[in-house]
Design an enzyme around this catalytic site. Structure first.
Site, PDB file in Angstrom:
ATOM      1  N   HIS A  78       0.841  -1.200   0.000  1.00 23.77           N
ATOM      2  CA  HIS A  78       0.000   0.000   0.000  1.00 23.77           C
ATOM      3  C   HIS A  78       0.880   1.256   0.000  1.00 23.77           C
ATOM      4  CE1 HIS A  78      -2.816   3.110   1.209  1.00 23.77           C
ATOM      5  NE2 HIS A  78      -2.076   3.348   2.290  1.00 23.77           N
ATOM      6  N   ASP A 107       6.877  21.053 -26.882  1.00 23.79           N
ATOM      7  CA  ASP A 107       6.772  19.736 -26.269  1.00 23.79           C
ATOM      8  C   ASP A 107       7.790  19.684 -25.146  1.00 23.79           C
ATOM      9  OD1 ASP A 107       6.758  16.748 -25.875  1.00 23.79           O
ATOM     10  OD2 ASP A 107       5.469  16.852 -27.636  1.00 23.79           O
ATOM     11  N   TRP A 143       6.882   0.296   4.046  1.00 23.77           N
ATOM     12  CA  TRP A 143       7.380   0.966   2.841  1.00 23.77           C
ATOM     13  C   TRP A 143       8.764   1.546   3.075  1.00 23.77           C
ATOM     14  CZ3 TRP A 143       8.747   5.916   1.066  1.00 23.77           C
ATOM     15  CH2 TRP A 143       8.657   6.932   1.994  1.00 23.77           C
ATOM     16  N   SER A 171      13.337   5.708 -14.022  1.00 26.83           N
ATOM     17  CA  SER A 171      12.226   6.425 -14.640  1.00 26.83           C
ATOM     18  C   SER A 171      12.105   7.838 -14.067  1.00 26.83           C
ATOM     19  CB  SER A 171      10.936   5.635 -14.409  1.00 26.83           C
ATOM     20  OG  SER A 171       9.827   6.477 -14.444  1.00 26.83           O
ATOM     21  N   SER A 172      12.180   7.938 -12.730  1.00 26.41           N
ATOM     22  CA  SER A 172      12.055   9.252 -12.094  1.00 26.41           C
ATOM     23  C   SER A 172      13.183  10.185 -12.506  1.00 26.41           C
ATOM     24  CB  SER A 172      12.103   9.128 -10.575  1.00 26.41           C
ATOM     25  OG  SER A 172      10.927   8.615 -10.096  1.00 26.41           O
ATOM     26  N   HIS A 255      13.242  12.083   3.192  1.00 32.40           N
ATOM     27  CA  HIS A 255      12.639  13.354   3.540  1.00 32.40           C
ATOM     28  C   HIS A 255      12.459  14.278   2.331  1.00 32.40           C
ATOM     29  CE1 HIS A 255      10.472  15.617   6.347  1.00 32.40           C
ATOM     30  NE2 HIS A 255      10.939  16.668   5.720  1.00 32.40           N
ATOM     31  N   GLU A 257      11.974  13.248  -0.448  1.00 35.86           N
ATOM     32  CA  GLU A 257      10.899  12.559  -1.164  1.00 35.86           C
ATOM     33  C   GLU A 257       9.520  13.056  -0.728  1.00 35.86           C
ATOM     34  OE1 GLU A 257      10.513  10.426  -3.574  1.00 35.86           O
ATOM     35  OE2 GLU A 257       8.445   9.790  -3.201  1.00 35.86           O
ATOM     36  N   TYR A 259       8.771  15.948   0.263  1.00 35.11           N
ATOM     37  CA  TYR A 259       8.552  17.270  -0.332  1.00 35.11           C
ATOM     38  C   TYR A 259       8.355  17.174  -1.831  1.00 35.11           C
ATOM     39  CZ  TYR A 259       9.678  19.067   4.221  1.00 35.11           C
ATOM     40  OH  TYR A 259       9.657  19.324   5.557  1.00 35.11           O
ATOM     41  N   SER A 270      -1.733  27.230  -5.671  1.00 37.63           N
ATOM     42  CA  SER A 270      -1.541  28.658  -5.944  1.00 37.63           C
ATOM     43  C   SER A 270      -2.329  29.083  -7.171  1.00 37.63           C
ATOM     44  CB  SER A 270      -0.060  28.964  -6.158  1.00 37.63           C
ATOM     45  OG  SER A 270       0.697  28.549  -5.049  1.00 37.63           O
ATOM     46  N   HIS A 304      15.006  13.388  11.759  1.00 41.01           N
ATOM     47  CA  HIS A 304      13.855  13.533  12.654  1.00 41.01           C
ATOM     48  C   HIS A 304      12.905  12.346  12.521  1.00 41.01           C
ATOM     49  CE1 HIS A 304      11.704  16.032   9.302  1.00 41.01           C
ATOM     50  NE2 HIS A 304      11.409  14.769   9.178  1.00 41.01           N
ATOM     51  N   HIS A 305      13.154  11.478  11.529  1.00 37.28           N
ATOM     52  CA  HIS A 305      12.353  10.254  11.421  1.00 37.28           C
ATOM     53  C   HIS A 305      12.877   9.180  12.362  1.00 37.28           C
ATOM     54  CE1 HIS A 305      10.129  11.506   7.777  1.00 37.28           C
ATOM     55  NE2 HIS A 305      11.213  12.207   7.555  1.00 37.28           N
ATOM     56  N   THR A 330       6.793  27.356   5.106  1.00 41.86           N
ATOM     57  CA  THR A 330       5.474  26.766   4.880  1.00 41.86           C
ATOM     58  C   THR A 330       4.394  27.731   5.350  1.00 41.86           C
ATOM     59  OG1 THR A 330       6.522  24.655   5.352  1.00 41.86           O
ATOM     60  CG2 THR A 330       4.148  24.655   5.145  1.00 41.86           C
ATOM     61  N   LYS A 333       3.727  30.343   2.841  1.00 42.39           N
ATOM     62  CA  LYS A 333       2.854  29.916   1.747  1.00 42.39           C
ATOM     63  C   LYS A 333       1.388  29.956   2.162  1.00 42.39           C
ATOM     64  CE  LYS A 333       4.331  27.387  -1.451  1.00 42.39           C
ATOM     65  NZ  LYS A 333       5.071  28.306  -2.302  1.00 42.39           N
ATOM     66  N   ARG A 452       1.717   1.588  15.371  1.00 40.31           N
ATOM     67  CA  ARG A 452       1.365   1.386  13.963  1.00 40.31           C
ATOM     68  C   ARG A 452       1.874   0.021  13.502  1.00 40.31           C
ATOM     69  NH1 ARG A 452       5.742   5.325  10.839  1.00 40.31           N
ATOM     70  NH2 ARG A 452       4.855   4.367   8.994  1.00 40.31           N
TER      71      ARG A 452
END
Lengths: 527, 305
Positions: A78, A107, A143, A171-172, A255, A257, A259, A270, A304-305, A330, A333, A452
């Site tokens: 998931h 293009d 994950w 690919s990315s 991290h 990732e 963002y 926006s 921080h994770h 943030t 924004k 979790r």
């Protein structure tokens, strides 16, 4: 000479090819954008079914529906599918559709590589999903695939998982190189960097983050592969390595990732907020600088994770303060979006509904992010459902809502038809209620101490889990309505004008709806 | 092509072929490693079809260029594209260098009971638990924390052997060779820009030769490690970091060597490249300078300190 160059004879052939070949061989950014978006939606449904398996099992305490081993596989897939298969490809699809039109380019800069970036994905996810049918089952370590769960104790299918991550990464990287090159090299004359639409800015920064961190992820899974099969000891303390090293490398990728999954959303919101407020966006340049600051800070907050894993005190403090610093750009924004709406003549069409929900609920997820950023408090929150609630608030009513908002906002441009406003509103309200009923209670059970990733839980968590599961099914099934609305819009509906939305700004609204197969073959004149 | 100045091929079969080859490649590689039936056959087919696809894809790009289909703007796209690709490679190596720095500065000292987190291990040992007692914080780590129970123990590392053995120390020669090759590839570039194909071919030939010598010496170095030092991939964290960093670097040298050889062949057999128009070669030479810089980092962090 014409024989040596592919399709050189098609010089004056402007429409798409017929049949399957169109989609397999296409180099058109709009075709590829469409492919990305449909692929993402398919993955969203598959990942969503897995989420419903999880929520069905958690409906009541005790084991009812699946085995714990299978529960772990669902949990893992998931997460992987939603992150790499649903959210990221959706944003790449939007970038494909919108970036060239927004900057007046004919293009993407490297059209064939663009096709390759897309077509790797179905293969990568076929490899990943096929692991469900292998001996020992699919990957079952979450994950984040922490070692040693993903090395010493991993199922054999992990080998295939590793290789699928490798090609997703390829690919990315190719997709991001294409986006950067397009933005840097293909802007119509007159579109200077500080005149670019914010979605384009957001994607420029996102693509930079992707190129910087996807190779690090490739390095991490390569070390796993070597540890599992070739006797190295990167993540094994018996050989002088350290499982915590895995976490550092993973989150150095992970991290930025997260963002990557929110910056394009900032761009989308926006555009929508300024359009439906009928005002120019408040604080354009501060928006750009805020995104740049967020991107740069994202490289120095990864640990921080892992506050509870064992780090020197100085490191814990550094990562805590660096993380809290991100709240400043943030906040800029969020302030600017609200200031844009202030005294605007606002209407609430479906994209605006989703955008407003985004601002409120993403901010909520941001606040719970501040809570988990505080080291001593995080010792309590870590690995509880509070964290699950936090990142689902920023990802579902954050990223996913922004994608839905974008679909409603730009689908008239893509298809030439307006979507059904009444059904769209129904979809919004069902999703909005579903999301909050699902994830808000997870804050409570998390703070109360429910860990979790377990398929079972203690009795005192039963009520809120039941509520959460009901919400999940409501949210999940409302997405069938979304599919129906999209299909209905593709088939027909009220014809859209070029401008689509009253006062819409941007080059994409100057071309007719649906956008012709080729737009801006000659760069437009910009004042 | 669609009317504008910027060349956009209407469609192409190469990407989907490349994607399916990649699919076969990873299914085959996974199957081979996991020992399933036909794994290596699929791997082989994937490999061959990938190479074939890439060959024809690049050939098409070259021919489009010769047919004058590309513009200065398209060339700029290739320039940007190559630069960002090299940046992604830098970040790939960063992961492995990061791992090296982490184990040297944190993991190994902590495992030896030093520093803030080493206290925890000392505490466990004080309670009488045999928790890798006797492990010392040294680098290179020759004896692993488990005293070589699960890992082979080398008796010698690849690090600087002292001034008296300087001359027979292969990494030093490899450094000289690779640095020289960066200079020769630059001379080739200057030759090309001055319009002398002969200079270009000769200097590029030298560069390819140096690349091959480098790879040969790396192979000798690996043989030495395995046969005489007992240093293997499974010699604990030192062997892991040493072989992964030098191995990936060597693989990139191999790729760079193929790129440069291709450019040499294009010049010698087809008279490709002009004094003002030779980005294919420039891209390959950038890549070559990049593997050179990585080697300097390796020489410093893996071999010397």
């Amino acid at each position: 000479m014409s024989a040596v160059v592919e399709n050189h004879h098609d010089d004056h052939h402007h429409g798409p090819a017929k049949g399957l070949k169109r989609w397999l061989y296409t180099t058109n950014h709009k075709d590829i954008g469409t492919l990305y978006l449909w692929f993402s939606f398919a993955m969203f449904l598959i990942g969503g079914v897995m989420a419903l398996v999880i929520r069905a099992e958690l409906f009541q305490p005790g084991m009812q529906i699946v085995e714990p081993e299978f529960y772990n596989q669902m949990l893992t897939l998931h997460g992987l599918i939603m992150v790499f298969g649903a959210v990221m490809p959706a944003f790449v699809g939007l970038a494909n559709w919108l970036v060239p039109m927004m900057i007046g380019a004919p293009d993407m800069a490297l059209p064939r590589m663009n096709n390759l970036s897309f077509w790797i994905l179905p293969f990568a996810f076929f490899v990943l999903l096929s692991s469900l049918f292998m001996d020992g089952g699919a990957p079952n370590f979450g994950w984040t695939f922490y070692a040693p769960l993903s090395t010493t104790y991993a199922p054999p299918s992990t080998t295939f998982f590793i290789f699928s991550v490798h090609i997703m990464g390829a690919s990315s990287i190719m997709g991001s190189i294409n986006v950067i090159v397009t933005i840097m090299n293909m802007r119509a004359p007159g579109i200077t960097l500080m005149k670019m639409p914010l979605f384009v800015w957001a994607w420029l920064i996102t693509a930079y983050l992707l190129i910087a961190v996807m190779p690090v992820l490739a390095g991490a899974v390569t070390m796993m592969l070597m540890d599992i099969h070739f006797g190295t000891s990167f993540f094994n303390a018996a050989g002088g390595g350290d499982p915590v090293l895995f976490q550092h490398i993973f989150w150095f990728f992970g991290h930025p990732e997260v963002y990557i999954m929110i910056l394009p959303a900032f761009g989308i919101v926006s555009h929508i907020v300024e359009t439906f407020s009928r005002k120019q966006l408040f604080g354009y340049s501060s928006m750009v600088w805020a995104m740049l600051s967020i991107a740069i800070l994202s490289f120095v907050v990864w640990a921080h994770h892992m506050f509870t894993v064992g780090m020197p005190l100085a490191a814990e403090l550094f990562f805590m303060w660096a993380t809290m610093l991100i709240a400043v750009p943030t906040g800029v924004k969020v302030f600017n979006w609200v200031a844009t709406m202030f005294k605007g003549s606002i209407t609430f069409e479906v994209p605006m509904l989703f955008a407003c929900a985004f601002i409120v609920l993403f901010t909520l997820g941001g606040f719970s992010g501040l809570m988990v950023a505080i080291v001593p408090a995080d010792f309590q929150y870590h690995d509880t459902y509070f964290v699950v609630a936090h990142f689902h608030y920023v990802l579902v009513p954050g990223s996913v809502f922004s994608i839905m908002a974008a679909v409603y906002f730009w689908i008239p441009k893509w298809t030439g038809n307006m979507y059904d406003e009444r059904l769209g509103r129904l979809h919004f309200w069902l999703s909005f209620i579903g999301v909050n009923v699902t994830f808000f209670p997870q804050h409570f059970i998390g703070l109360a101490g429910m860990p979790r990733r377990y398929p079972d839980y203690a009795l005192q968590f039963a009520d809120w889990n039941m509520v959460s599961s009901v919400g999940a099914f409501l949210f999940g099934f409302s997405q069938i309505l979304f599919l129906f609305i999209v299909l209905k819009t593709v088939m027909g509906g009220k014809k859209a004008t070029s401008e689509v939305w009253e006062g819409a700004r941007g080059l994409e609204w100057t071309v007719e709806s649906p956008a012709p197969y080729h737009t801006f073959t000659v760069p437009p004149k910009i004042n | 092509m669609s009317g504008g100045n910027y060349y956009i091929p209407d469609s192409s079969r190469y990407p989907i072929f490349a994607a399916s080859s990649l699919f076969l490649l990873v299914m085959g590689a996974g199957g081979t490693i996991n020992g399933t039936d036909n794994g290596s056959t699929i791997l082989y087919i994937g490999f061959v079809s990938m190479l074939t696809t890439l060959f024809f894809w690049f050939r098409t790009v070259v021919k489009e260029h010769l047919a004058g289909l590309d513009s200065a703007q398209l060339k700029k796209s290739y320039v940007f594209g190559m630069a960002w690709f090299i940046f992604s490679e830098v970040m790939f190596f960063a992961a492995f260098f990061g791992a090296l720095f982490y184990v040297r500065n944190f993991a190994v000292p902590w495992l030896a009971g030093e520093g803030e987190k080493g206290l925890a291990i000392e505490f466990v040992r004080d309670m009488g638990v045999d928790f890798w007692n006797g492990f010392q914080n040294t680098w290179p780590v020759l004896t692993t924390p488990d005293q070589g129970a699960a890992y082979t123990t080398p008796h010698k590392s690849m690090s600087f052997p002292g001034w008296s053995h300087l001359v027979e120390w292969l990494p030093l020669w490899n450094t000289i060779i690779l640095l020289s090759s960066s200079v020769t590839v630059h001379f080739a570039h200057l030759g090309l820009k001055s319009g002398s194909r002969k200079k270009f071919n000769v200097w590029l030939g030298f560069t390819v030769g140096l690349a091959i010598i480098f790879l040969g010496l790396q192979a000798a170095e690996y043989y030495e490690a395995y046969a005489h030092y007992g240093l293997k991939l499974n010699s604990g964290i030192y062997g892991s970091t040493f072989f992964m960093l030098t191995g990936f670097h060597g693989f990139h040298v191999f790729l760079g060597c193929i790129m440069l050889s291709t450019m040499l062949a294009r010049s010698v057999f087809f008279n490709h490249f002009e004094a003002h128009d030779h980005f294919g070669f420039e891209a390959a030479s950038w890549y070559w300078h990049f593997v050179d810089v990585v080697w300097v980092m390796l020489f410093f962090f893996v071999y010397i300190i």
